[in-house]
Design a protein around this motif. Structure first.
Motif, PDB file in Angstrom:
ATOM      1  N   PRO A 214      -2.931  37.986  -0.338  1.00 21.28           N
ATOM      2  CA  PRO A 214      -2.746  38.969  -1.411  1.00 21.28           C
ATOM      3  C   PRO A 214      -2.928  38.375  -2.807  1.00 21.28           C
ATOM      4  CG  PRO A 214      -0.627  38.212  -0.644  1.00 21.28           C
ATOM      5  CD  PRO A 214      -1.661  37.524   0.215  1.00 21.28           C
ATOM      6  N   LEU A 215      -3.597  39.127  -3.672  1.00 24.51           N
ATOM      7  CA  LEU A 215      -3.624  38.790  -5.089  1.00 24.51           C
ATOM      8  C   LEU A 215      -2.398  39.370  -5.784  1.00 24.51           C
ATOM      9  CD1 LEU A 215      -7.404  39.401  -5.919  1.00 24.51           C
ATOM     10  CD2 LEU A 215      -6.237  37.216  -5.519  1.00 24.51           C
ATOM     11  N   ILE A 216      -1.976  40.513  -5.291  1.00 21.90           N
ATOM     12  CA  ILE A 216      -0.756  41.149  -5.789  1.00 21.90           C
ATOM     13  C   ILE A 216       0.167  41.383  -4.600  1.00 21.90           C
ATOM     14  CG2 ILE A 216       0.234  43.189  -6.903  1.00 21.90           C
ATOM     15  CD1 ILE A 216      -2.435  43.595  -8.327  1.00 21.90           C
ATOM     16  N   ILE A 218       4.226  42.614  -3.965  1.00 23.87           N
ATOM     17  CA  ILE A 218       5.513  43.060  -4.495  1.00 23.87           C
ATOM     18  C   ILE A 218       6.417  43.333  -3.296  1.00 23.87           C
ATOM     19  CG2 ILE A 218       6.726  44.822  -5.825  1.00 23.87           C
ATOM     20  CD1 ILE A 218       4.133  45.229  -7.402  1.00 23.87           C
ATOM     21  N   SER A 242       7.778  37.824  -5.194  1.00 21.44           N
ATOM     22  CA  SER A 242       6.724  38.742  -5.626  1.00 21.44           C
ATOM     23  C   SER A 242       5.920  38.091  -6.740  1.00 21.44           C
ATOM     24  CB  SER A 242       7.330  40.061  -6.115  1.00 21.44           C
ATOM     25  OG  SER A 242       8.104  40.674  -5.094  1.00 21.44           O
ATOM     26  N   ARG A 243       4.651  38.504  -6.840  1.00 25.26           N
ATOM     27  CA  ARG A 243       3.814  37.942  -7.899  1.00 25.26           C
ATOM     28  C   ARG A 243       2.599  38.836  -8.119  1.00 25.26           C
ATOM     29  NH1 ARG A 243       2.116  35.125  -3.339  1.00 25.26           N
ATOM     30  NH2 ARG A 243      -0.155  35.074  -3.086  1.00 25.26           N
ATOM     31  N   VAL A 244       2.055  38.759  -9.323  1.00 29.36           N
ATOM     32  CA  VAL A 244       0.769  39.360  -9.659  1.00 29.36           C
ATOM     33  C   VAL A 244      -0.162  38.205  -9.956  1.00 29.36           C
ATOM     34  CG1 VAL A 244      -0.496  40.837 -11.262  1.00 29.36           C
ATOM     35  CG2 VAL A 244       1.821  41.463 -10.544  1.00 29.36           C
ATOM     36  N   VAL A 245      -1.121  37.942  -9.047  1.00 26.42           N
ATOM     37  CA  VAL A 245      -1.965  36.756  -9.064  1.00 26.42           C
ATOM     38  C   VAL A 245      -1.052  35.527  -9.011  1.00 26.42           C
ATOM     39  CG1 VAL A 245      -3.931  35.616 -10.108  1.00 26.42           C
ATOM     40  CG2 VAL A 245      -3.673  38.088 -10.342  1.00 26.42           C
ATOM     41  N   LEU A 249       7.363  37.416 -10.081  1.00 23.49           N
ATOM     42  CA  LEU A 249       8.211  38.531 -10.493  1.00 23.49           C
ATOM     43  C   LEU A 249       9.569  38.385  -9.818  1.00 23.49           C
ATOM     44  CD1 LEU A 249       5.669  41.472 -10.041  1.00 23.49           C
ATOM     45  CD2 LEU A 249       6.177  40.247 -12.158  1.00 23.49           C
TER      46      LEU A 249
END
Length: 253
Positions: A214-216, A218, A242-245, A249
């Motif tokens: 995954p790139l994103i 959550i 969790s992370r975005v790229v 998060l």
């Protein structure tokens, strides 16, 4: 797990094999044994744990058949109560997952079903909430890599559902997905304590473009409960892992 050599040192009074001391060695059998198998169509393994001093016995089984159906089973049996008295209690979790999921329409799929049952076991809500942010919910709802993570999962079950005479647990679980491949998945379970409280625990995962790379991603874990003994209801949720790229998060509600 915990295999080795045991030494006994004593002072027998009349002397031993080292003058006034008596020293002996013995083999220490393991507390746990794990096994992995890869037989082509069937992959998986099992794990057994024995602690005679605590009167505790545990086991885990994970099998994948043609990478279409995965079966997971976990169980902990105690023959001693927390106060040291003789007794009997157990907690077991069984789940089945499907790859790909069973189509339900409008892009939704049924990814798994399962359940929890406990005899002379209670539900420690404080421990479950404390374990949310560390991924403890994965020990309850459709656990992954059971053989590799068996000691941690068994420890979580021991903490989340301690022995308590006269209390029973039952908990149906389901896992849903949306999209092909699955972009959104929701694992949810209802845990009913008899007599006692009711809790709803779950995990929501959004993975784009694919959960494997995954790139994103959550992930939200949550639990809500109705505590009849305290005459209250509550709900708590956390973002975790969790992370975005590459931007992590984290947070809570």
């Amino acid at each position: 797990e915990n295999i080795g050599l045991r030494t006994d040192l004593s002072f027998p009074g009349q002397g031993g094999n080292l003058g006034p001391l008596d020293l002996s060695f013995a083999f220490k059998p393991p507390n746990g044994v794990g096994l992995s198998i890869d037989a082509g169509a069937v992959k998986g393994g099992g794990y057994l744990f024995i602690d005679p001093d605590r009167g505790e016995y545990a086991g885990a089984l994970e099998l994948s058949i043609l990478e279409i159906v995965s079966v997971t089973a976990l169980g902990v049996i105690n023959t001693k109560m927390p106060d040291g008295s003789e007794g009997f209690s157990f907690i077991a979790i069984i789940s089945v997952e499907f790859t790909p999921g069973i189509q339900l329409g409008f892009g939704f799929t049924l990814l798994g079903v399962g359940g929890l049952v406990g005899l002379n076991r209670s539900m420690n809500l404080d421990a479950i909430v404390a374990g949310l942010r560390s991924g403890g919910i994965d020990s309850i709802l459709f656990p992954k890599d059971v053989i590799a993570n068996a000691p941690r999962i068994i420890s979580d079950l021991r903490s989340f559902f301690p022995p308590e005479d006269g209390t029973f647990l039952i908990g149906p679980m389901m896992k849903f997905g949306w999209g092909t491949p699955t972009l959104i998945s929701l694992s949810i379970g209802v845990i009913i304590e008899i007599p006692g409280n009711i809790a709803i625990a779950g995990k929501l995962t959004v993975a784009i473009p694919d959960e494997r790379v995954p790139l994103i991603i959550i992930q939200v874990v949550f639990i809500g409960a109705i505590e009849f003994d305290k005459k209250r209801g509550w709900f708590v949720a956390y973002l975790y892992e969790s992370r975005v790229v590459f931007m992590p998060l984290d947070g809570g509600l």
